[in-house]
Design an enzyme around this catalytic site. Structure first.
Site, PDB file in Angstrom:
ATOM      1  N   ASP A   1       0.868  -1.187   0.000  1.00  0.00           N
ATOM      2  CA  ASP A   1       0.000   0.000   0.000  1.00  0.00           C
ATOM      3  C   ASP A   1       0.898   1.228   0.000  1.00  0.00           C
ATOM      4  O   ASP A   1       1.855   1.311   0.765  1.00  0.00           O
ATOM      5  CB  ASP A   1      -0.907  -0.018   1.246  1.00  0.00           C
ATOM      6  CG  ASP A   1      -2.035   0.998   1.143  1.00  0.00           C
ATOM      7  OD1 ASP A   1      -1.744   2.195   0.874  1.00  0.00           O
ATOM      8  OD2 ASP A   1      -3.195   0.616   1.319  1.00  0.00           O
ATOM      9  N   ILE A   2       0.579   2.171  -0.876  1.00  0.00           N
ATOM     10  CA  ILE A   2       1.423   3.355  -1.038  1.00  0.00           C
ATOM     11  C   ILE A   2       1.288   4.308   0.161  1.00  0.00           C
ATOM     12  O   ILE A   2       2.141   5.172   0.379  1.00  0.00           O
ATOM     13  CB  ILE A   2       1.099   4.060  -2.386  1.00  0.00           C
ATOM     14  CG1 ILE A   2       2.286   4.846  -2.897  1.00  0.00           C
ATOM     15  CG2 ILE A   2      -0.142   4.918  -2.295  1.00  0.00           C
ATOM     16  CD1 ILE A   2       3.414   4.010  -3.380  1.00  0.00           C
TER      17      ILE A   2
ATOM     18  N   GLU B   1     -12.710   3.782  -1.531  1.00  0.00           N
ATOM     19  CA  GLU B   1     -11.928   4.636  -2.426  1.00  0.00           C
ATOM     20  C   GLU B   1     -11.701   3.985  -3.791  1.00  0.00           C
ATOM     21  O   GLU B   1     -11.891   4.613  -4.826  1.00  0.00           O
ATOM     22  CB  GLU B   1     -10.576   4.918  -1.744  1.00  0.00           C
ATOM     23  CG  GLU B   1      -9.720   5.962  -2.424  1.00  0.00           C
ATOM     24  CD  GLU B   1      -8.314   5.978  -1.832  1.00  0.00           C
ATOM     25  OE1 GLU B   1      -7.363   5.952  -2.618  1.00  0.00           O
ATOM     26  OE2 GLU B   1      -8.190   5.995  -0.584  1.00  0.00           O
TER      27      GLU B   1
ATOM     28  N   HIS C   1     -10.250  -5.519  -2.315  1.00  0.00           N
ATOM     29  CA  HIS C   1      -8.887  -5.642  -1.795  1.00  0.00           C
ATOM     30  C   HIS C   1      -8.903  -5.964  -0.317  1.00  0.00           C
ATOM     31  O   HIS C   1      -9.771  -5.513   0.426  1.00  0.00           O
ATOM     32  CB  HIS C   1      -8.065  -4.385  -2.068  1.00  0.00           C
ATOM     33  CG  HIS C   1      -8.697  -3.093  -1.639  1.00  0.00           C
ATOM     34  ND1 HIS C   1      -9.721  -2.501  -2.344  1.00  0.00           N
ATOM     35  CD2 HIS C   1      -8.467  -2.297  -0.581  1.00  0.00           C
ATOM     36  CE1 HIS C   1     -10.075  -1.373  -1.748  1.00  0.00           C
ATOM     37  NE2 HIS C   1      -9.344  -1.224  -0.659  1.00  0.00           N
TER      38      HIS C   1
ATOM     39  N   HIS D   1      -6.530  -5.614   3.036  1.00  0.00           N
ATOM     40  CA  HIS D   1      -5.341  -5.008   3.643  1.00  0.00           C
ATOM     41  C   HIS D   1      -4.725  -6.029   4.592  1.00  0.00           C
ATOM     42  O   HIS D   1      -5.428  -6.584   5.455  1.00  0.00           O
ATOM     43  CB  HIS D   1      -5.716  -3.781   4.488  1.00  0.00           C
ATOM     44  CG  HIS D   1      -6.260  -2.612   3.731  1.00  0.00           C
ATOM     45  ND1 HIS D   1      -5.492  -1.519   3.396  1.00  0.00           N
ATOM     46  CD2 HIS D   1      -7.509  -2.340   3.273  1.00  0.00           C
ATOM     47  CE1 HIS D   1      -6.242  -0.630   2.758  1.00  0.00           C
ATOM     48  NE2 HIS D   1      -7.479  -1.104   2.670  1.00  0.00           N
TER      49      HIS D   1
HETATM   50  P1  5GP Z   1      -9.679   1.935   0.380  1.00  0.00           P
HETATM   51  O1  5GP Z   1     -10.627   1.634  -0.755  1.00  0.00           O
HETATM   52  O2  5GP Z   1      -9.238   0.705   1.124  1.00  0.00           O
HETATM   53  O3  5GP Z   1     -10.165   3.047   1.238  1.00  0.00           O
HETATM   54  O4  5GP Z   1      -8.367   2.552  -0.262  1.00  0.00           O
HETATM   55  C1  5GP Z   1      -7.575   1.894  -1.156  1.00  0.00           C
HETATM   56  C2  5GP Z   1      -6.185   1.658  -0.610  1.00  0.00           C
HETATM   57  O5  5GP Z   1      -5.341   1.558  -1.737  1.00  0.00           O
HETATM   58  C3  5GP Z   1      -5.626   2.815   0.255  1.00  0.00           C
HETATM   59  O6  5GP Z   1      -5.026   2.261   1.420  1.00  0.00           O
HETATM   60  C4  5GP Z   1      -4.611   3.475  -0.639  1.00  0.00           C
HETATM   61  O7  5GP Z   1      -3.474   3.956   0.067  1.00  0.00           O
HETATM   62  C5  5GP Z   1      -4.223   2.378  -1.594  1.00  0.00           C
HETATM   63  N1  5GP Z   1      -3.900   2.902  -2.904  1.00  0.00           N
HETATM   64  C6  5GP Z   1      -4.677   3.735  -3.634  1.00  0.00           C
HETATM   65  N2  5GP Z   1      -4.081   4.003  -4.798  1.00  0.00           N
HETATM   66  C7  5GP Z   1      -2.910   3.309  -4.812  1.00  0.00           C
HETATM   67  C8  5GP Z   1      -1.863   3.176  -5.763  1.00  0.00           C
HETATM   68  O8  5GP Z   1      -1.862   3.759  -6.842  1.00  0.00           O
HETATM   69  N3  5GP Z   1      -0.831   2.359  -5.428  1.00  0.00           N
HETATM   70  C9  5GP Z   1      -0.778   1.682  -4.249  1.00  0.00           C
HETATM   71  N4  5GP Z   1       0.286   0.911  -4.011  1.00  0.00           N
HETATM   72  N5  5GP Z   1      -1.751   1.784  -3.316  1.00  0.00           N
HETATM   73  C10 5GP Z   1      -2.810   2.598  -3.604  1.00  0.00           C
END
Ligand code: 5GP
Length: 128
Positions: free
Chosen positions: A29-30, A88, A93, A95
């Site tokens: 995760d970035i 988002e 996914h 974590h």
């Molecule tokens: P969520 O849907 O779980 O709120 O967010 C998506 C997760 O993916 C977040 O933790 C965010 O940091 C990660 N994320 C979003 N865009 C990218 C990306 O382009 N690269 C990586 N490695 N992680 C990402």
């Protein structure tokens, strides 16, 4: 339009890859909560985890298990948390987060700022 995770899987967007097989992909995760915070995604693009067919969902859990074992061995954490939340990115996914206290899995916390070298080093360790 392909999700950002599909574009990562396709190699169109760079990532710090941790592992993959024919159906699943794992990368750092970035915006990590901890060093080793990894995302596990299916290569098929499905938004909601529980819309995956049973076999894919079970396979994804087993794939996550193998990655979690590497995270635990590499970071020395007490346990690896498996968390599904967030709206988002519309691509299912999981974590995987190294955890020593429950506070380590608080998504309201400020995320770590790691350098490219640090990300690369962690990904290299996890992909051994
Ligand atoms: P969520 O849907 O779980 O709120 O967010 C998506 C997760 O993916 C977040 O933790 C965010 O940091 C990660 N994320 C979003 N865009 C990218 C990306 O382009 N690269 C990586 N490695 N992680 C990402």
């Amino acid at each position: 339009m392909a999700s950002i995770f599909s574009r990562i899987i396709a190699g169109e967007i760079p990532c710090y890859k941790v592992g993959e097989d024919d159906r699943f992909f794992a990368f750092l995760d970035i915006n990590p909560l901890a060093k080793g915070h990894t995302l596990v995604v299916p290569k098929c693009e499905v938004d909601y985890l529980f819309d995956l067919d049973d076999e894919t969902l079970a396979g994804m859990t087993l794939f996550a298990k193998s990655i979690a074992a590497k995270i635990k061995a590499t970071t020395g954490c007490k346990k690896v948390a498996m968390v599904v939340l967030g709206l988002e990115v519309a691509h299912a996914h999981i974590h995987l987060i190294p955890m020593n206290t429950e506070n380590d899995v608080d998504f309201r916390k400020e995320k770590l700022k790691l350098t490219p070298d640090e990300f690369s080093e962690i990904a290299a360790e996890l992909s051994k």
